[in-house]
Design a protein around this motif. Structure first.
Motif: not given
Length: 288
Positions: A184-203
């Protein structure tokens, strides 16, 4: 060394007996995690493809350096050459790199285009909000489902039913995983509440910054069921190393059942899903 070998053996035993696929970091890992999406398969192919060019160029430069060191050393050439121009060499080292860059640029642009071009409209949209040092997830459906996901403490493993360190590794296991349906095609909207982070899923071959006040969009389509681990990949403070991401990919029917139950009892829904998956894995292992 014994601990490393033991952990490798435990992980191998788990994955061999389990019916579901999974990807996580392993001791002494030198390559990428096994691909769970088509995009990651393309990334692995491009890495191997470009490695041929890198190896050839490195060996050529090494050979030229060795040739020059030996051929033009001071003892063999007390009077330095005054040659300042050679047309053929000028043409070779101008045209050669251009051709090599074309062979690298074309598949690189094709991969970049694929990463921003889902094969179809996303059927599920998730919002991931990074905090110091956990994640808030929101399923943007008719009746939104929201929950927090944080690293699972060792003392909470028994209560969560996640005592198997091979399946739920230390510093990677979380209390509440993201659950999505397979293929299934999944869209992920990524943001942060405080400082810069990063969303990463290697596989899955995905990674994007989580920036306060801004929403970045990524997508994935997992082709294999299993439990996959990633981490925050942007230095975000003292507990940056303790901010894992876990995504559980399941069959559509399992996802539907989990989602219906999670709206009223997330903990119970997670336990029921884990029990169903572990039961299926034991049956599959017994059948083998």
């Amino acid at each position: 060394m014994r601990r490393i070998l033991a952990s490798v053996g435990a992980a191998a035993a788990f994955f061999a007996s389990a019916g579901a696929y999974a990807a996580q970091p392993t001791p002494w890992q030198l390559s990428f995690q096994p691909a769970a999406t088509g995009i990651m398969e393309q990334i692995i192919w491009f890495e191997r493809y470009s490695l041929w060019f890198i190896t050839a160029i490195t060996l050529l430069v090494l050979a030229l350096l060795a040739y020059c060191i030996v051929k033009f050393r001071a003892s063999a050439n007390p009077n330095p050459s005054r040659t300042s121009h050679h047309t053929l060499i000028e043409v070779i080292w101008t045209v050669g790199p251009v051709v090599i860059l074309l062979f690298l640029a074309v598949p690189s642009f094709q991969l970049l285009t694929a990463q921003y071009s889902p094969p179809e409209e996303p059927k599920l949209t998730l919002k991931a909000t990074a905090n110091q040092w956990n994640w808030d997830y929101e399923y943007q459906i008719d009746e939104p489902l929201s929950f927090n996901s944080a690293m699972l403490a060792d003392e909470d493993r028994a209560e969560a039913g996640k005592e198997d360190v091979a399946a739920y590794p230390r510093l990677l296991a979380v209390d509440n995983e993201i659950v999505v349906p397979v293929s299934t095609v999944v869209r992920v909207l990524v943001t942060a509440s405080d400082v810069i982070h990063a969303f990463a899923m290697p596989a899955f071959g995905i990674k994007t910054d989580a920036v306060p006040g801004r929403i970045n969009e990524i997508w994935f389509k997992a082709d294999k069921e299993g439990l996959y681990y990633g981490q925050c990949s942007e230095l975000c403070g003292k507990d940056h190393a303790f901010m894992p991401i876990a995504i559980r990919v399941v069959a559509q029917s399992q996802y539907d059942t989990w989602l219906a139950a999670a709206k009223s009892d997330l903990t119970g829904a997670n336990r029921a899903l884990m029990a169903e998956i572990e039961g299926a894995s034991k049956v599959a292992a017994a059948g083998n």
